[in-house]
Design an enzyme around this catalytic site. Structure first.
Site, PDB file in Angstrom:
ATOM      1  N   LYS A   1     -18.494 -19.566  58.282  1.00 51.95           N
ATOM      2  CA  LYS A   1     -18.506 -19.575  56.808  1.00 51.95           C
ATOM      3  C   LYS A   1     -19.607 -20.508  56.311  1.00 51.95           C
ATOM      4  CE  LYS A   1     -15.817 -21.175  52.774  1.00 51.95           C
ATOM      5  NZ  LYS A   1     -14.506 -21.558  52.239  1.00 51.95           N
TER       6      LYS A   1
ATOM      7  N   ASP B   1     -19.097 -25.063  47.119  1.00 52.70           N
ATOM      8  CA  ASP B   1     -17.949 -24.328  46.601  1.00 52.70           C
ATOM      9  C   ASP B   1     -17.388 -25.036  45.375  1.00 52.70           C
ATOM     10  OD1 ASP B   1     -15.766 -22.773  46.128  1.00 52.70           O
ATOM     11  OD2 ASP B   1     -14.646 -23.379  47.924  1.00 52.70           O
TER      12      ASP B   1
ATOM     13  N   LYS C   1     -12.831 -25.643  40.482  1.00 52.69           N
ATOM     14  CA  LYS C   1     -12.037 -26.690  41.113  1.00 52.69           C
ATOM     15  C   LYS C   1     -11.975 -27.905  40.195  1.00 52.69           C
ATOM     16  CE  LYS C   1     -13.091 -25.728  45.996  1.00 52.69           C
ATOM     17  NZ  LYS C   1     -11.729 -25.428  46.433  1.00 52.69           N
TER      18      LYS C   1
ATOM     19  N   ASP D   1     -18.811 -27.143  52.719  1.00 58.16           N
ATOM     20  CA  ASP D   1     -18.094 -25.873  52.869  1.00 58.16           C
ATOM     21  C   ASP D   1     -18.897 -24.866  53.708  1.00 58.16           C
ATOM     22  OD1 ASP D   1     -15.663 -24.624  52.409  1.00 58.16           O
ATOM     23  OD2 ASP D   1     -16.341 -23.596  50.595  1.00 58.16           O
TER      24      ASP D   1
ATOM     25  N   ASP E   1     -11.930 -18.849  43.735  1.00 60.24           N
ATOM     26  CA  ASP E   1     -12.030 -19.970  44.676  1.00 60.24           C
ATOM     27  C   ASP E   1     -11.655 -19.540  46.105  1.00 60.24           C
ATOM     28  OD1 ASP E   1     -12.583 -22.497  45.522  1.00 60.24           O
ATOM     29  OD2 ASP E   1     -10.767 -23.420  44.698  1.00 60.24           O
TER      30      ASP E   1
ATOM     31  N   GLU F   1     -13.228 -17.681  48.039  1.00 56.15           N
ATOM     32  CA  GLU F   1     -14.493 -16.978  48.284  1.00 56.15           C
ATOM     33  C   GLU F   1     -14.823 -16.830  49.769  1.00 56.15           C
ATOM     34  OE1 GLU F   1     -14.228 -20.153  47.838  1.00 56.15           O
ATOM     35  OE2 GLU F   1     -15.484 -20.877  49.471  1.00 56.15           O
TER      36      GLU F   1
ATOM     37  N   ARG G   1     -13.114 -16.021  52.435  1.00 51.83           N
ATOM     38  CA  ARG G   1     -12.634 -14.816  53.122  1.00 51.83           C
ATOM     39  C   ARG G   1     -13.467 -13.592  52.768  1.00 51.83           C
ATOM     40  NH1 ARG G   1      -6.781 -15.578  50.652  1.00 51.83           N
ATOM     41  NH2 ARG G   1      -7.518 -17.726  50.784  1.00 51.83           N
TER      42      ARG G   1
HETATM   43  N1  BES Z   1     -13.368 -24.274  50.698  1.00 51.36           N
HETATM   44  C1  BES Z   1     -12.035 -24.131  50.217  1.00 51.36           C
HETATM   45  C2  BES Z   1     -11.000 -24.667  51.220  1.00 51.36           C
HETATM   46  C3  BES Z   1     -11.017 -26.147  51.471  1.00 51.36           C
HETATM   47  C4  BES Z   1     -10.125 -26.973  50.814  1.00 51.36           C
HETATM   48  C5  BES Z   1     -11.853 -26.702  52.418  1.00 51.36           C
HETATM   49  C6  BES Z   1     -10.115 -28.326  51.065  1.00 51.36           C
HETATM   50  C7  BES Z   1     -11.857 -28.052  52.675  1.00 51.36           C
HETATM   51  C8  BES Z   1     -10.989 -28.873  52.009  1.00 51.36           C
HETATM   52  C9  BES Z   1     -11.719 -22.661  49.968  1.00 51.36           C
HETATM   53  O1  BES Z   1     -12.786 -21.892  49.557  1.00 51.36           O
HETATM   54  C10 BES Z   1     -10.689 -22.602  48.877  1.00 51.36           C
HETATM   55  O2  BES Z   1     -11.007 -23.017  47.816  1.00 51.36           O
HETATM   56  N2  BES Z   1      -9.515 -22.077  49.190  1.00 51.36           N
HETATM   57  C11 BES Z   1      -8.457 -21.965  48.242  1.00 51.36           C
HETATM   58  C12 BES Z   1      -7.849 -20.597  48.359  1.00 51.36           C
HETATM   59  C13 BES Z   1      -6.861 -20.264  47.285  1.00 51.36           C
HETATM   60  C14 BES Z   1      -7.561 -20.183  45.948  1.00 51.36           C
HETATM   61  C15 BES Z   1      -6.169 -18.965  47.604  1.00 51.36           C
HETATM   62  C16 BES Z   1      -7.449 -23.064  48.552  1.00 51.36           C
HETATM   63  O3  BES Z   1      -7.224 -23.354  49.721  1.00 51.36           O
HETATM   64  O4  BES Z   1      -6.940 -23.648  47.601  1.00 51.36           O
HETATM   65 ZN    ZN Z   2     -14.652 -22.542  50.161  1.00 50.84          ZN
HETATM   66 MN    MN Z   3     -13.056 -21.988  47.452  1.00 51.03          MN
END
Ligand code: BES
Ligand code: ZN
Ligand code: MN
Length: 494
Positions: free
Chosen positions: A263, A268, A275, A286, A345, A347, A349
């Site tokens: 990834k 992000d 966020k 990220d 957010d 993104e 996947r």
């Molecule tokens: N990059 C984030 C995941 C992340 C969170 C990495 C904390 C490192 C530390 C990812 O893109 C994300 O934002 N995921 C969301 C998904 C949700 C919106 C379904 C999450 O985990 O909150």
């Molecule tokens: Zn992310």
């Molecule tokens: Mn995200």
């Protein structure tokens, strides 16, 4: 830095510095033939309590008569000894050597019957390399770190006698650590210094240097190919997305084809589903998955891994703007499947979906993706353990074993069929995400939608482990380079 092995050192070297490792408790000197010539000194230190052998305790001693340093590093209790502890102790040794401004040292690989000699040696060498690395920074004056350490010689003829080629073990471990450091450097780069185009360019430069085939899809090519996942995520940013495919053709008899997918979200922000400000700065890391893949590809070349390895890096910046993708949008991915966007957010996947589809065109024996994918995984497993998802049991065991050998923790999480229905959509083939429960699993289930039957695939969620939130001897706070050494070990063992 030069890493050497000396097979003749039985009683230990003299000048200018020697490092020895000691466990805590009454058996510190038991079964430790390499410590014979230090026995009296060590016994006295232990008896007076000047040194106890506590985990990462250090005691540098200078002997003016011999013009030599003896540096004691604690391993802690033997029972509590783990691969990460051995690695951190190795890192401590070079931290001490560096703080004493020494140029050269002899490091005694500790005789630890608990671990195979090769493993102890690899962990110590890896740690020693990591501990000697000063973090790159953007300060304009004075503060640039310098490191005086030039030559490290590892020894312990007795314990290491079972290793056929200790020099090879050392150089492999050193290269693995080098790759991990490279991944850290990349992942630590701020988003204004490393955007998708810049990262793609790095891959192209590397490919040019190593004479490896590389393909980069720019936004026009992505459009032509129909990579709607990557395009959707990238469309809100002024910095366009890229898909990088780097190939290492290595092979021979029994060679496997392995696709590594990382990834690469260079920043992000969350997109329109922005966020909170708290911790957003950390989202420059990220792209840790892509950084790991790129660094592994270079090491795969240097180590002459006897397999074909394909490195795929979907790269995008996730930003809110008048061009950004929206919740409710329905996109068509490279696989042809349509996806209803729920949360911009989620993104990672989407860009992985296209890369996984692409990966399968190479007919790989294994696909492993590595991604800072979900906060849920970070919450579930913490910051020293990554999530591992796969339906392929031998692959799961191979990854767990590789992680264990190099001192990285992975824990299997389930791809539960029962949760599949949460991804049902009224309007598209399926939804991008469900609610908060089981967030790491839901993301993995989403990815599995892009894996054809009978393809062997594993997903590593490194959201928690990609950053070190506490500094330790093996490295400062910031990008950790997690996954690099496990992937290399995996490639060395299949
Ligand atoms: N990059 C984030 C995941 C992340 C969170 C990495 C904390 C490192 C530390 C990812 O893109 C994300 O934002 N995921 C969301 C998904 C949700 C919106 C379904 C999450 O985990 O909150
Ligand atoms: Zn992310
Ligand atoms: Mn995200």
């Amino acid at each position: 830095m030069i890493f050497k092995y000396n097979s003749d050192l039985i009683n230990g070297p003299v000048k200018p510095a020697t490092v020895i490792f000691l466990t805590e408790g009454p058996n510190s000197l038991k079964d430790r033939p390499e410590l014979a010539s230090f026995r009296l000194t060590v016994q006295q230190l232990l008896a007076t309590g000047s040194f106890k052998g506590k985990y990462l305790e250090t005691l540098p001693l200078f002997f003016p008569d011999h013009d030599n340093w003896l540096i004691l590093v604690g391993l802690g209790e033997y029972e509590k000894l783990s691969p990460p502890r051995v690695m951190e102790a190795g890192a401590t040794s070079t931290q001490v050597l560096t703080s004493l401004a020494l140029r050269e040292a002899f490091i005694a690989i500790p005789s630890l019957p608990k671990f195979p000699a090769t493993q102890t040696m690899e962990l110590t060498v890896q740690g020693a390399r990591l501990g000697a690395e000063a973090r790159y920074n953007f300060k304009t004056q004075a503060d640039q770190p310098t490191n005086t350490l030039r030559v490290l010689t590892f020894w312990n003829a007795d314990y290491l006698s079972s290793i056929a080629k200790p020099k090879v073990v050392i150089s492999r471990a050193q290269m693995a650590a080098e790759a991990q450091i490279q991944a850290r450097r990349l992942a630590d780069l701020p988003a204004n210094h490393l955007d998708p185009t810049a990262m793609a360019e790095m891959a192209v430069n590397l490919a040019g240097r190593l004479k490896l085939p590389v393909t980069v899809w720019d936004e026009n090519q992505l459009e032509a190919e129909g990579a709607g996942g990557l395009l959707a995520v990238g469309q809100g940013s002024a910095r366009p997305p890229r898909m990088v495919i780097l190939e290492y053709p290595g092979g021979g008899r029994g060679a496997k084809t392995v696709a590594l997918v990382g990834k690469g979200v260079t920043f992000d922000s969350g997109g329109l589903c922005l966020k909170p400000a708290d911790g957003m700065a950390q989202m420059k890391t990220d792209m840790s998955g892509a950084a790991a893949v790129l660094s592994v590809m270079e090491a795969v070349y240097n180590l002459k891994i006897p397999h074909k390895v394909i490195g795929l890096m979907p790269l995008a910046e996730n930003m809110p703007s008048h061009k950004a993708y929206r919740p409710g949008d329905i996109i068509t991915t490279l696989s042809g499947q349509t996806v209803e966007i729920v949360n911009t957010d989620a993104e990672g996947r989407l860009i992985l979906a296209d890369a996984l589809t692409l990966a399968q065109r190479f007919q790989p024996d294994y696909i492993i993706d590595i991604a800072t994918l979900t906060g849920a995984c970070q919450v579930a497993l913490g910051e020293r353990c990554a999530g591992l998802f796969t339906d392929d049991e031998p692959l799961r065991n191979a990854i767990l074993r590789a992680g264990q050998l190099v001192g990285e923790n992975y824990w299997p999480l389930p791809l539960l069929n029962e949760y599949e229905e949460e991804l049902k959509s009224e309007l598209a083939d399926f939804k991008q995400a469900a609610g908060r429960p089981g967030g790491a699993i839901m993301a993995a289930l989403f990815l599995r939608r892009f894996i054809k039957p009978n393809v062997s695939w594993a997903h590593l969620d490194i959201a928690g482990t990609a950053r070190k939130n506490h500094k330790s001897p093996s490295g400062p706070e910031g990008a950790s380079g997690f996954g690099v050494v496990t992937l290399l070990k995996f490639l060395c063992t299949i």
